[in-house]
Design an enzyme around this catalytic site. Sequence first.
Site, PDB file in Angstrom:
ATOM      1  N   ARG A  18      43.699  31.239  -5.294  1.00 21.18           N
ATOM      2  CA  ARG A  18      45.049  31.471  -5.809  1.00 21.18           C
ATOM      3  C   ARG A  18      46.053  31.697  -4.670  1.00 21.18           C
ATOM      4  O   ARG A  18      47.232  31.365  -4.792  1.00 21.18           O
ATOM      5  CB  ARG A  18      45.030  32.642  -6.794  1.00 21.18           C
ATOM      6  CG  ARG A  18      44.609  33.947  -6.197  1.00 21.18           C
ATOM      7  CD  ARG A  18      44.187  34.980  -7.238  1.00 21.18           C
ATOM      8  NE  ARG A  18      42.856  34.703  -7.816  1.00 21.18           N
ATOM      9  CZ  ARG A  18      42.294  35.429  -8.765  1.00 21.18           C
ATOM     10  NH1 ARG A  18      42.935  36.479  -9.284  1.00 21.18           N
ATOM     11  NH2 ARG A  18      41.093  35.120  -9.219  1.00 21.18           N
ATOM     12  N   LYS A  62      30.190  37.045  -0.920  1.00 19.79           N
ATOM     13  CA  LYS A  62      29.416  36.711  -2.109  1.00 19.79           C
ATOM     14  C   LYS A  62      27.940  37.018  -1.874  1.00 19.79           C
ATOM     15  O   LYS A  62      27.474  37.010  -0.737  1.00 19.79           O
ATOM     16  CB  LYS A  62      29.543  35.208  -2.409  1.00 19.79           C
ATOM     17  CG  LYS A  62      30.912  34.780  -2.908  1.00 19.79           C
ATOM     18  CD  LYS A  62      30.936  33.285  -3.198  1.00 19.79           C
ATOM     19  CE  LYS A  62      32.300  32.840  -3.682  1.00 19.79           C
ATOM     20  NZ  LYS A  62      32.681  33.392  -4.997  1.00 19.79           N
TER      21      LYS A  62
HETATM   22  N1  BES Z   1      35.467  29.679  -5.842  1.00 19.77           N
HETATM   23  C1  BES Z   1      35.342  30.860  -6.609  1.00 19.77           C
HETATM   24  C2  BES Z   1      35.178  30.589  -8.103  1.00 19.77           C
HETATM   25  C3  BES Z   1      33.909  29.882  -8.520  1.00 19.77           C
HETATM   26  C4  BES Z   1      32.807  30.613  -8.909  1.00 19.77           C
HETATM   27  C5  BES Z   1      33.851  28.519  -8.575  1.00 19.77           C
HETATM   28  C6  BES Z   1      31.655  29.970  -9.330  1.00 19.77           C
HETATM   29  C7  BES Z   1      32.706  27.866  -8.995  1.00 19.77           C
HETATM   30  C8  BES Z   1      31.595  28.592  -9.375  1.00 19.77           C
HETATM   31  C9  BES Z   1      36.572  31.728  -6.419  1.00 19.77           C
HETATM   32  O1  BES Z   1      37.172  31.661  -5.174  1.00 19.77           O
HETATM   33  C10 BES Z   1      36.118  33.132  -6.611  1.00 19.77           C
HETATM   34  O2  BES Z   1      35.363  33.596  -5.807  1.00 19.77           O
HETATM   35  N2  BES Z   1      36.599  33.788  -7.666  1.00 19.77           N
HETATM   36  C11 BES Z   1      36.230  35.125  -7.949  1.00 19.77           C
HETATM   37  C12 BES Z   1      37.474  35.871  -8.333  1.00 19.77           C
HETATM   38  C13 BES Z   1      37.278  37.356  -8.399  1.00 19.77           C
HETATM   39  C14 BES Z   1      37.048  37.916  -7.003  1.00 19.77           C
HETATM   40  C15 BES Z   1      38.507  37.961  -9.003  1.00 19.77           C
HETATM   41  C16 BES Z   1      35.215  35.091  -9.088  1.00 19.77           C
HETATM   42  O3  BES Z   1      35.338  34.237  -9.961  1.00 19.77           O
HETATM   43  O4  BES Z   1      34.307  35.895  -9.059  1.00 19.77           O
HETATM   44 MN    MN Z   2      36.292  33.012  -3.793  1.00 23.21          MN
END
Ligand code: BES
Ligand code: MN
Length: 500
Positions: A348, A274
């Site tokens: 997931r 990230k």
């Molecule tokens: N934990 C994150 C989702 C999230 C984002 C929670 C912001 C709270 C605030 C999750 O694991 C994630 O990183 N999801 C990705 C999925 C994508 C790679 C398909 C996302 O939402 O960007």
């Molecule tokens: Mn994630």
Amino acid sequence: MPDILFVKPTLPRAGAMVLPLAEGFTLSGLAREADEATGGAIARGLEAAGFKGKKGQTCTLWAPGGHLSRVVAVGLGATPDERSAEAAGGATWPLVSAEPEAVVAAEGLNAALAAALAFGARLRSYRFDKYRTKEGAEDKPKLVRLAIASAEPEAARAAHAPLSAVADGVFLARDLVSEPPNVLFPEEMAERCRKLEKLGVEVEILGPKALKELGFGALLGVAQGSAREPRVVVMQWKGASQGGKNGGKGEGRAGPVAFIGKGVTFDTGGISIKPAGGMEDMKFDMAGAGAVIGAMAALAGRRAKVDAVGLVGLVENMPSGTAQRPGDVVKSLSGQTVEVINTDAEGRLVLADVLWYARERFKPRFMVDLATLTGAIIVALGHEHAGLFSNDDDLAQKLTAAGTAVGEALWRMPLGEAYDKALKSDIADMKNVGGRPGGSVTAAQFIQRFIDTREGPMPWAHLDIAGTAWATKDSATVPKGATAFGVRLLDRLVAGHYEG
Ligand code: BES
Ligand code: MN
Ligand code: ZN
């Protein structure tokens, strides 16, 4: 946190007095006595301030006389109900917390409303201050005694007892979610689940060896980049089957209700890392698990007549020389293989194995999972609703109603085959991402593939709480920070439909 007591109405000699007032009020009972003791200063002050008793309206009158340091009036709206009493209690807290003692003139409210008001005040009083070493006493709340004056204090106390257990569950979840990620890693979080044993919850902790033997390949793939070992915790509350004389329903009794939580104690994204900005927020990526643990504590704490299991998948998602790579193929507990296109779509993968395990082991009557799963749900719904995905209209309706009743709003989102197609992989049974369009929906579709329906339908709902797990501003009963979203909702779902 103050002691909350329910007492017979007597005029306080000093400190703060709280007057919960509905629209169109006339001062009566203790409020009237206080007004008389202050030579009418209260009625004059409220009139001058334009206080009408509207929902959310508050008014502080300083040193009105009669040795009172302040009188706080708080509005209950036109028709007081549990929600407005709770909100009034919440709104009251910051206005009286600098006093050592406060008396709430609640004799005009019935026992349920008096209890709800106390519950609201307690919920709002939450603070996570264990790491503040330099906060002066003047910055901390001083209230040690909140007395609720009631015409029927015993009945109010009895109505408050289960709410107090729910508040304990909410506070536990908020503590877990607030902890920094160097302190709260999977092993530590599992140890904190052990605390539920003293409430009568059976707690079982699976470590990496057991998970490997069982075949939790999807979860272990996420965990493998971290120096911290993963854990899966199984919590069982047997309140119906061991609930004494009128507990179990004998033979054809349906299985337990099952709650499953995503517990990523920190989500860096892994190799699909990230951006730095705001990454610290990802300590709350275990809020789904926190809500499940808090809900189990609430159910056990109020001795709910239900059989409930809570399962949480606890991992840390880190980039390292041992981390999984984009392109890796993992074999899940279900036997299905997954091509990991993006290591940041890790929640997931965790849920896939834990949901499969929950279904196989417990044959529950339904399953609800909670997860801070996608940023896309925040794009869709902001911070006002959590996303609800379900294969069962009845369960979806019950969850929505429970959420409305406790102020944890859900909004139903679609599922469907057309979305599912986005998960097609060239090399494995599926890939773990479906692209940007409908990102929350394809995530839910992915999870749905791990709800085993081969032996018949399995009602399941998925709550994407990415937008509601953390608040950036105070609201009536939720101070900013970890919200514990889901604890009250699950408790209400059970209380409304699955007990007794
Ligand atoms: N934990 C994150 C989702 C999230 C984002 C929670 C912001 C709270 C605030 C999750 O694991 C994630 O990183 N999801 C990705 C999925 C994508 C790679 C398909 C996302 O939402 O960007
Ligand atoms: Mn994630
Ligand atoms: Zn995550």
